[in-house]
Design a protein around this motif. Structure first.
Motif, PDB file in Angstrom:
ATOM      1  N   LEU A 862      -1.619  -2.332   1.221  1.00  0.00           N
ATOM      2  CA  LEU A 862      -2.473  -1.338   0.575  1.00  0.00           C
ATOM      3  C   LEU A 862      -3.563  -0.936   1.564  1.00  0.00           C
ATOM      4  O   LEU A 862      -4.328  -1.777   2.031  1.00  0.00           O
ATOM      5  CB  LEU A 862      -3.088  -1.914  -0.697  1.00  0.00           C
ATOM      6  N   LYS A 863      -3.692   0.356   1.878  1.00  0.00           N
ATOM      7  CA  LYS A 863      -4.631   0.845   2.893  1.00  0.00           C
ATOM      8  C   LYS A 863      -5.735   1.645   2.240  1.00  0.00           C
ATOM      9  O   LYS A 863      -5.478   2.554   1.457  1.00  0.00           O
ATOM     10  CB  LYS A 863      -3.895   1.709   3.916  1.00  0.00           C
ATOM     11  N   ASN A 872      -3.685   4.451  -0.011  1.00  0.00           N
ATOM     12  CA  ASN A 872      -2.242   4.606  -0.112  1.00  0.00           C
ATOM     13  C   ASN A 872      -1.604   3.287   0.272  1.00  0.00           C
ATOM     14  O   ASN A 872      -2.303   2.293   0.485  1.00  0.00           O
ATOM     15  CB  ASN A 872      -1.722   5.772   0.743  1.00  0.00           C
ATOM     16  N   MET A 873      -0.255   3.295   0.400  1.00  0.00           N
ATOM     17  CA  MET A 873       0.459   2.031   0.567  1.00  0.00           C
ATOM     18  C   MET A 873       1.609   2.221   1.533  1.00  0.00           C
ATOM     19  O   MET A 873       2.252   3.271   1.570  1.00  0.00           O
ATOM     20  CB  MET A 873       0.979   1.538  -0.791  1.00  0.00           C
ATOM     21  N   ASP A 874       1.862   1.155   2.350  1.00  0.00           N
ATOM     22  CA  ASP A 874       3.039   1.085   3.209  1.00  0.00           C
ATOM     23  C   ASP A 874       3.933  -0.026   2.678  1.00  0.00           C
ATOM     24  O   ASP A 874       3.446  -1.098   2.277  1.00  0.00           O
ATOM     25  CB  ASP A 874       2.652   0.775   4.656  1.00  0.00           C
ATOM     26  N   ASN A 923       2.704   5.505   3.467  1.00  0.00           N
ATOM     27  CA  ASN A 923       1.895   6.400   2.631  1.00  0.00           C
ATOM     28  C   ASN A 923       2.605   6.750   1.309  1.00  0.00           C
ATOM     29  O   ASN A 923       2.698   7.907   0.915  1.00  0.00           O
ATOM     30  CB  ASN A 923       1.533   7.676   3.392  1.00  0.00           C
ATOM     31  N   VAL A 924       3.135   5.724   0.671  1.00  0.00           N
ATOM     32  CA  VAL A 924       3.836   5.956  -0.603  1.00  0.00           C
ATOM     33  C   VAL A 924       2.880   5.679  -1.763  1.00  0.00           C
ATOM     34  O   VAL A 924       1.754   5.194  -1.575  1.00  0.00           O
ATOM     35  CB  VAL A 924       5.082   5.065  -0.690  1.00  0.00           C
ATOM     36  N   VAL A 953       2.220  -3.419  -5.475  1.00  0.00           N
ATOM     37  CA  VAL A 953       0.867  -3.807  -5.057  1.00  0.00           C
ATOM     38  C   VAL A 953       0.455  -5.121  -5.683  1.00  0.00           C
ATOM     39  O   VAL A 953      -0.204  -5.964  -5.043  1.00  0.00           O
ATOM     40  CB  VAL A 953      -0.134  -2.679  -5.425  1.00  0.00           C
ATOM     41  N   THR A 954       0.815  -5.354  -6.909  1.00  0.00           N
ATOM     42  CA  THR A 954       0.272  -6.495  -7.645  1.00  0.00           C
ATOM     43  C   THR A 954       0.964  -7.804  -7.304  1.00  0.00           C
ATOM     44  O   THR A 954       0.381  -8.878  -7.454  1.00  0.00           O
ATOM     45  CB  THR A 954       0.389  -6.235  -9.153  1.00  0.00           C
ATOM     46  N   VAL A 955       2.200  -7.759  -6.849  1.00  0.00           N
ATOM     47  CA  VAL A 955       2.974  -8.986  -6.650  1.00  0.00           C
ATOM     48  C   VAL A 955       3.183  -9.302  -5.167  1.00  0.00           C
ATOM     49  O   VAL A 955       3.044 -10.434  -4.732  1.00  0.00           O
ATOM     50  CB  VAL A 955       4.329  -8.895  -7.376  1.00  0.00           C
TER      51      VAL A 955
END
Length: 1666
Positions: A862-863, A872-874, A923-924, A953-955
């Protein structure tokens, strides 16, 4: 003790020394070094002790025997030199010497010696002597009568006589002169020296043509041809007699009671030792004489009748002579060849000696009209008294080096005679005999100790011998030297290295030159073409041009521990021995490819090559070995026993005879051995060709050239011996050589004029072919055809097939391979001289489909962009390669989707290459879950798919990365893959930190703090200078942009913590705190502005928390820490009760996990965690009993704890689950220093409102000011109160300022005014460069790393600057008033920079002169005008004036332009030309009309010179004024001066001139008057001449008289003429009666003065009248 293996030996340290018991007499004789007869009556022998004493040495037994006599003497064990006397002149003796120990006398060493012949007195013997200033001489050969010699040119008593018999010159000293008298028919005399002091004695040096003489307390010396003196020695008292003896090399100096000698000075006096040694001491009146030929002194001490005989060093001879009368009267004596001449001053005697008794006869002396004085200064004129030296010994060390047609000879002078001084005359010439077969040539008169002969025949044997000679005779011949000239056209030389460079040492002459001074301390060298290859103690190999001494030396890269080296000139290949690993390597000079040739048993001392036959030879301390030049077929030529005491040193090849030579030596003997080269087939037939006890070698180097061998002897010189001979030659540079190489033509194989091709080309990779099936495969390749000398072989290698084989043919066959089995093939063609580069190919068996990829896993990252506020997220999917590839893996197929996450995915499919084992989505959407799986494929098909992996993100966690620190490297380590993904090379790293948001890594090294980007580029040094003490740790505050550095001992602290603010302009370390304790490590928690560290206290280690905002420390955890449980917050705390004992390592958990924040380790191998307050503690990991657990670094992220353990240089990184404590993985590496988690989760950020500053609203405050600056306080920027504990970056304040003019209304920097800007990062700022006494408007805005509020300005503030320095005064003028005064005026400065009426002024003139001393205001000046008058200036001087303007307060000023002014000349004092009695004539130099208005003269009679009056003068105007001063009085003292009035209307007087007028006629007496009928008057001034009398005259004005009739009433009648002795003169009337006028006049020797004033009416009466 020795431990011996099959090929190596090791030995223990040496034991203490042991001495065997004595047994028997000495078994060897002493070694006689030198024997000689220094005089006709003595023999001297020198020796060395015998080598084998067999017991304690007691002494020596010496025997000297002739046909008629025998001397037996004993010497002590300390004596190694002995003199025997008295011997007979001209007699052959045999001397024997033996050593004696407690058992008896050992064998004799014997040698013959002949004593010198007895000299005879010549028939021309003459006696010279003197009496006062007269010289006496005898007739030649008749000493019984002496006669006067005409010496009328001698004016003083003669003090010394000496002479040079062969030059026929007699030297005479008298008074301050030295004369030279030509002895012969002319008796011509010449003055050779004149002094300003008395010369008391004289002695001539007949060999060096010098004169020695005594002046006062000094002995002087000069050359007889040019008597320019130099001081030989200065003494405490004046000597009585001196004698120079160049024959023995001493100067004898006699005093009344003692005799001394000193070494005869050489050419340079200042370099000589001027010490004296006592010969005779503590005696009464002393006279002495010297006999140089007999090396004997005689002296008479004034006691008894004994004449003492002693050696020149004062040793008694026991040969005293007796006189028949008391010797106390003897004043001088001379002696030669048993002839004695003595004098007591009155008589002169000659005497002859028989059986130690002297029989004197008185000499008849001519009277010569000399009445008084004594005979003295005896001098015997005979060749026997001034002998010429003859060489007693032969020249030594005759050495010859040969060219093809020349021979260079050198030798040493004969040994110096025993007992001679260092400057005894030894100026020999030399005779040489050259023998060639039956032909002999003779050369004589050689003036030096070397000669070069030319025109010799090549390859010819010559014999040489040499002898020394002098005008006195010839010495013995030296031993012969034989040697052979070189082949025609051969000019070899040696390159030899030592401490000062590499020398070119010629082998055909005794010269050398340092051609490479930069190449120092080479330990081995070789040459090829024009280059020198060498190594030194560093172990590196170097190459230097031989013909360019200025060229740079290159280090040959890749070579280490280079010992012996050698060059193959066929292939241009360098061979060397590794001095530590006992290996031989080689490397072509045109490449950097190093090849190991072979391993050797023992350390290689010398290495030699035979490139013609492809062999190499080497030596160790105990062996001579060989092998093929590539290391094949090794063998042994000689092996010394381990306990033989011998050692092999040096090795060389003789390509002419095909022989190998080496040196073998022990403590006694050096041997040269020879064996045939291996290719000749006579292996093992070792022949000893030379054995010598006198030769030694000091280095492991030996070289051969044209029938000669060269090595380095124990003195470090090159030593040459010709094969078949034992004589050697030494070549030296003055410093010991370490190594050398002979330079001559390198040989080539027979029949070739150029170097052959012996290195093969590589096999083309494309030529490899496989033939056969899977059960039998043959591999073939192309053969090599480029080699034209020697055999070609092929080295076939395959690691997969486990095959290494040397082949003669280009093919190899193998069987039993599995299908698609990968195997490697390497083929390298080679010869003995070298090999081609190897060719590698890889082959495979048939393919199959692979197995499924291993270990699929998924990570999310998570960025958050804190500056942009974007999140965003990779997603990254990873796997490992299949366990069984079964062919060539062509790639992978990745399947992924965000829904329908079943066991087989049907979403997107994407192929990646076989090299890729990861797949990423960047960046998803963070709100979605992503599912992925993968399969691999070859050309034969695809594998099965992996299991599905899901990520959100949570796990799902992020990819775990670690920063690892080594000594010279920092890496980013991927914990998941176990791979290093990035390396940053940084030397001496102590600790590391990072700020991920800026993509920057920070490094703490041994003395610097550096930073780089994550890719290792953009390296920056963050501090200007090196750290002030040793660093220990570092912590990075990524929020506040600061680095905290822990430094070791400094000043009075054991540890100090510094802070480096990355936001400050001009990075500089600032001390935060110091501790008397040793802080182990530090950490930071920016969200609470807390700094943590561990330190020892009372034998315990505690964990300390430090508030960076409050600057207060607090102990959190410690073994003996007591907690107040009455505090509510401490009730539930358990850290204290746990009694935790820390070991110093800890880590701060900076992730968002709660509540564990601090992790630390204990000596019991446990990992604990606590909250930030040190209240609640949890035991996380327990490794009790694990001895290898000891941690050196600890770190933590959101899921795991990491630590390092070390075992020697090996380090292990452990990863354990943060919550369960279970070890998940471990990773090993070498020399890890520290480890740190790396990722965004370890550096979270707070709410942006706690990072970005508010718009600035405060007003700046002026706290101080000057004329050009304002010091301003800027109130700090504000943040929300909830953010007070969070660390923040240093803000940058932007100061906006401008001059505020009177016409500005409601203007500021954003409206109406163009303002300047200045950025600062402190709250106090000084605005410089402002205008003085000016108003300025000031506003402030702010920005920091996270936000820029610089455009929102705070409220304005207006302030004045202080008074400034005014500009320079204007229109400066100077008016010169007089010779000492000037007035300076000016107008006001154009820029007063303050109240103009309060400005201050001062005048500066001619440098550092100021008036007034303190600047003053305008109201303090005269009349309030801008002008200052200066006084006390110098007359007629040009001055530079400047007016200085000062502000009302302060010492700064401005200077006006320089204005010049020259003071008037002071009038010259009048010059007195003449003085009369009433006038004086003066001469006065006129001052220019340009400055003078008028002039006059003034005189003063006032002694205080306070009263002056203008005087009447008559002047004539020429160049100068000539004036007559009138109205003066005689005999008065006057002062006169000139006074001028300048154009400025100011007057000035000159210096006065005082004079006295001459005497004149008397002055006017006082007017006569009566007192009781007595006429009185005041005496007149005598005007410098005594008044002789007065004349008193009367006049009867009523013409009445009673006793005397007057002709008429106008007639003056003299009634009195007489003297007056008082101030009031009187005259009593005795003849006149009536009414009279009276006057008086004075008369002196000059004349009559002026009459007094006429008196009034005086009534004169006679006695009795009424």
């Amino acid at each position: 003790m020795w431990i011996v293996t099959d090929r190596l030996y090791k030995y223990s340290p040496e034991s203490r020394s042991y001495r065997t018991k004595p047994y028997g007499v000495p078994s060897s004789a002493p070694i006689i070094i030198k024997i000689e007869s220094p005089s006709p009556t003595s023999v001297v022998v020198e020796w060395k002790p015998p080598m084998f004493l067999n017991g304690p040495l007691i002494g020596y037994h010496i025997e000297l025997q002739s046909r008629t006599e025998r001397f037996l003497r004993d010497a002590t064990k300390e004596q190694l030199c002995f003199s025997i006397y008295p011997t007979k002149p001209g007699t052959m003796y045999r001397l024997s010497i033996a050593a004696r120990n407690t058992e008896g006398i050992g064998p004799l060493a014997s040698m013959n010696v002949s004593t010198l012949p007895q000299p005879e007195l010549s028939e021309s013997l003459v006696l010279w002597l003197s009496k006062q200033n007269t010289v006496y001489e005898s007739k030649a050969g008749d000493l019984e009568e002496i006669f006067c010699t005409r010496t009328d040119w001698i004016g003083n008593s003669i003090t010394g006589i000496s002479g040079d018999v062969r030059k026929k010159e007699l030297y005479i000293s008298e008074g301050p002169h030295i004369w030279a008298l030509s002895v012969g028919s002319s008796n011509h005399s010449r003055l050779i020296y004149r002094s300003d002091r008395f010369i008391s004695d004289l002695s001539a040096d007949w060999l060096y043509s010098k004169l020695y003489f005594v002046v006062d307390k000094q002995v002087l010396r000069c050359d007889v041809r040019n008597c320019s003196t130099e001081v030989v020695i200065s003494l405490a008292s004046s000597p009585v007699k001196i004698v120079a003896d160049p024959f023995s090399g001493y100067l004898f100096i006699g005093f009344m009671d003692s005799l001394y000698r000193m070494a005869l000075p050489g050419l340079l006096l200042e370099a000589e030792n001027k010490s004296m040694e006592t010969i005779v001491a503590n005696t009464s009146r002393l006279t002495f004489s010297l006999n140089p030929y007999f090396r004997r002194l005689i002296y008479i001490s004034g006691r008894g009748g004994t004449v003492h005989h002693i050696f020149l060093d004062g040793t008694e001879m026991g040969m005293n002579s007796l006189l028949p009368f008391d010797t106390a009267s003897i004043q001088q004596v001379v002696y030669s060849c048993n002839l004695w001449v003595l004098t007591n001053g009155k008589q002169v005697y000659i005497a002859e000696e028989y059986d130690k008794q002297l029989y004197p006869t008185e000499v008849s002396a001519e009277s010569c009209n000399v009445k008084d004085g004594n005979f003295d200064n005896l001098f015997l004129w005979d060749f026997s008294t001034q002998p010429l030296p003859v060489p007693l010994h032969e020249p030594t060390h005759l050495q010859v080096v040969f060219g093809s047609n020349s021979a260079a000879l050198t030798w040493r002078k004969p040994l110096t005679g025993n007992g001679l001084g260092p400057n005894a005359w030894q100026q020999w010439s030399y005779d040489l005999i050259i023998i060639n077969g039956n032909i002999s040539n003779y050369k004589e008169g050689i003036g030096s100790t070397n000669i070069t002969l030319y025109g010799l025949s090549s390859t010819t044997l010559y014999t040489f011998k040499i002898r020394a000679s002098s005008p006195g005779g010839k010495g013995p011949w030296s031993s012969i030297f034989q040697g052979t000239t070189l082949k025609e056209g051969v000019i070899p030389y040696v390159l030899a290295g030592n401490e000062v460079g590499v020398w070119k040492v010629f082998l055909d002459k005794f010269t050398n030159e340092n051609i490479l001074p930069s190449v120092k301390n080479a330990i081995d060298l070789d040459w090829l073409n024009s280059s020198l290859y060498w190594t030194n103690s560093t172990g590196f190999a170097h190459v230097t041009s031989l013909f360019d001494s200025d060229s740079e030396t290159d280090v040959i890269q890749g070579l280490q521990n280079v010992g012996a080296l050698a060059l193959d000139w066929i292939t241009n290949t360098l061979y060397w021995a590794d001095s530590e690993k006992n290996k031989i390597f080689r490397m072509p000079l045109n490449s950097e490819v190093i090849t190991k040739v072979m391993d050797v048993a023992g350390k290689i001392q010398d290495l030699q090559l035979d490139p013609l036959q492809g062999y190499m030879y080497w030596t160790t301390a105990q062996s001579v070995e060989y092998a093929r030049i590539n290391g094949d077929h090794p063998g042994l030529l000689e092996k010394l026993p381990n306990f033989s005491g011998k050692q092999i040193s040096g090795l060389t090849l003789d390509f002419d005879l095909g022989a190998l030579y080496w040196l073998t030596q022990d403590n006694i003997r050096l041997e040269i051995n020879q064996v045939d080269l291996i290719w000749k087939g006579n292996k093992g037939k070792v022949k000893k060709i030379l054995s010598s006890d006198s030769l030694k070698t000091s280095q492991h180097v030996l070289q051969y050239y044209f029938g000669k061998l060269v090595w380095i002897n124990e003195e470090g010189d090159l030593q040459i011996v010709e094969m078949g001979r034992k004589q050697t030659v030494h070549l030296s540079s003055g410093m010991p050589f370490i190594t050398f190489a002979v330079v001559h033509q390198k040989p080539l194989p027979d029949g070739l004029s150029d170097c052959p091709v012996v290195i093969p080309n590589p096999v083309p990779a494309s030529s490899f072919k496989i033939q056969g099936n899977s059960s039998w495969i043959c591999i073939k390749w192309e053969s090599v055809r480029s080699v034209n000398y020697g055999m070609v072989y092929y080295r076939f290698e395959s690691q997969a097939l486990l095959k290494i084989q040397d082949l003669n043919a280009p093919h190899y066959c193998v069987s039993g391979l599995k299908p698609f089995k990968e195997f490697d093939v390497t083929v390298k063609p080679y010869t003995y001289w070298g090999s081609a580069t190897e060719t590698q190919v890889t082959l495979f068996s048939p393919e199959a489909a692979p197995s499924a990829p291993e270990n699929p896993r998924i990570f999310v990252n998570l960025k958050k962009d804190i500056l942009l506020g974007v999140m965003n997220m990779d997603v990254e999917f990873r796997w490992n390669v299949p366990a069984q590839i079964n062919g060539v893996l062509r790639g992978y197929t990745v399947y992924y989707t965000t829904d329908n996450c079943s066991e087989t995915l049907h979403g997107e499919a994407l192929n990646v290459t076989a090299e890729v084992t990861t797949f990423s989505l960047t960046n998803v959407d963070p709100a979605k879950t992503y599912c992925m799986q993968v399969e691999g494929f070859t050309d034969a098909g695809s594998s099965s798919r992996t299991r599905v992996r899901m990520g959100n993100v949570t796990v799902t966690g992020t990819v775990p990365y670690l920063l690892t620190v080594k000594d010279r490297m920092v890496t980013i380590f991927d914990v998941d893959t176990g791979q290093t993904v990035r390396k940053m090379l940084v030397s001496a790293v102590i600790h590391v930190g990072y700020i991920l948001q800026t993509q920057t890594i920070y490094y703490l090294t041994e003395n610097l703090i550096l930073s780089t980007a994550l890719n290792g580029k953009d390296r920056t040094q963050l501090i200007e200078s090196i750290l002030c003490s040793a660093p220990k740790g570092m912590a990075v505050d990524w929020i506040g942009q600061k680095i905290y550095v822990l430094l070791d001992k400094q000043e009075n602290a054991n540890s100090s913590i510094y802070v480096l603010d990355l936001e400050l302009q001009g990075t500089k370390l600032e001390k935060l705190l110091s501790s008397s304790q040793n802080i182990y490590s530090i950490g930071v928690y920016p969200k609470k502005s807390l700094l943590f560290w561990t330190q020892p206290v009372s034998g315990d280690i505690i964990l300390v928390s430090y508030s960076l905002s409050e600057r207060l420390p607090r102990t959190l955890i410690g073994l003996h820490l007591q907690v107040d449980h009455s505090v509510p917050e401490a009730i539930d705390c358990n850290c204290t009760t746990a009694k935790l004992h820390l070991d110093g390592n800890f880590a701060v958990d900076t992730t968002d996990s709660e509540p564990e924040r601090l992790f630390f380790t204990t000596p019991d191998h446990e990992v604990w965690a606590s909250d930030l307050n040190g209240c609640i503690c949890w035991k996380k990991i327990n490794f009790t009993g694990a001895t290898d657990f000891g941690t050196t670094s600890l770190t933590v992220n959101s899921n795991a704890v990491y630590w390092i353990t070390r075992d020697g240089d090996q380090s292990t990184v452990y990863m354990a689950d943060k919550f369960s404590g279970k070890v998940i993985s471990e990773y090993q590496d070498s020399s890890l220093v520290a480890v740190m988690t790396f990722g965004e989760e370890s550096q979270p950020y707070p709410d942006p409102k706690c990072l970005i500053p508010k718009a600035y609203t405060s007003m700046p405050q002026v706290v101080n000011k000057s004329d050009t600056s304002l010091i301003i306080y800027i109130p700090p920027v504000e943040f929300p109160s909830t953010c007070s504990e969070i660390s923040k970056p240093t803000p940058t304040y932007i100061l906006h300022y401008a001059e505020y003019l009177d016409n500005y209304i409601d203007a500021n920097c954003t409206h109406g005014i163009q303002c300047y800007k200045k950025e600062v990062q402190t709250n106090i700022i000084e605005l410089k460069g402002l205008q003085s006494y000016t108003r300025y408007l000031i506003q402030v805005s702010v920005r920091n790393y996270y936000g820029d509020m610089s455009k929102e300005l705070g409220p304005p503030a207006i302030n004045w600057t202080w008074f400034g320095v005014p500009s320079a005064p204007q229109q400066v003028e100077v008016v010169v008033l007089s010779d000492h005064r000037a007035k300076v005026s000016w107008t006001a400065p154009l820029e007063p920079k303050g109240p103009i009426e309060q400005l201050r002024y001062q005048v500066q003139y001619n440098g550092n002169n100021y008036w007034p001393a303190v600047p003053i205001r305008l109201d303090q000046l005269a009349d309030g005008q801008r002008q200052i008058e200066l006084a006390n200036l110098q007359s007629g001087t040009e001055y530079q004036f400047q007016v200085l303007s000062y502000p009302p307060i302060g010492g700064s000023f401005s200077s006006s332009e320089i204005v010049l002014g020259k003071t008037f000349l002071t009038p010259q004092s009048p010059h007195l030309l003449s003085v009369g009695n009433i006038t004086a004539t003066i001469l006065w130099q006129f001052i220019s009309n340009y400055t003078m208005e008028k002039y006059w003269f003034e005189i003063s009679q006032d002694t205080s010179r306070e009263i002056w009056k203008q005087v009447q003068v008559n002047c004539t105007n020429n160049v100068d004024y000539s004036c007559i001063i009138l109205g003066l009085h005689p005999s008065r003292i006057y002062a006169v001066r000139a006074v001028v009035t300048y154009k400025s209307n100011i007057s000035c007087a000159s210096a006065m001139k005082v004079f006295e007028t001459k005497a004149g006629v008397p002055g006017k007496p006082g007017t006569p008057y009566t007192v009781h009928d007595v006429i009185n008057w005041i005496k007149a001034d005598d005007n410098g001449n005594n008044i002789t009398y007065y004349i008193l005259q009367v006049q009867n004005f009523k013409n009445e008289t009673r006793l005397q009739n007057f002709n008429n009433s106008d007639e003056w009648i003299t009634v009195y003429q007489g003297s007056c002795g008082s101030n009031i003169c009187t005259w009593r009337n005795q003849h006149l009666s009536g009414f009279y006028h009276v006057r008086v006049v004075a008369v002196n020797g000059i004349g009559m003065g002026e009459f007094s004033e006429t008196s009034g009416e005086i009534i004169m009466k006679l006695n009795g009248e009424k």
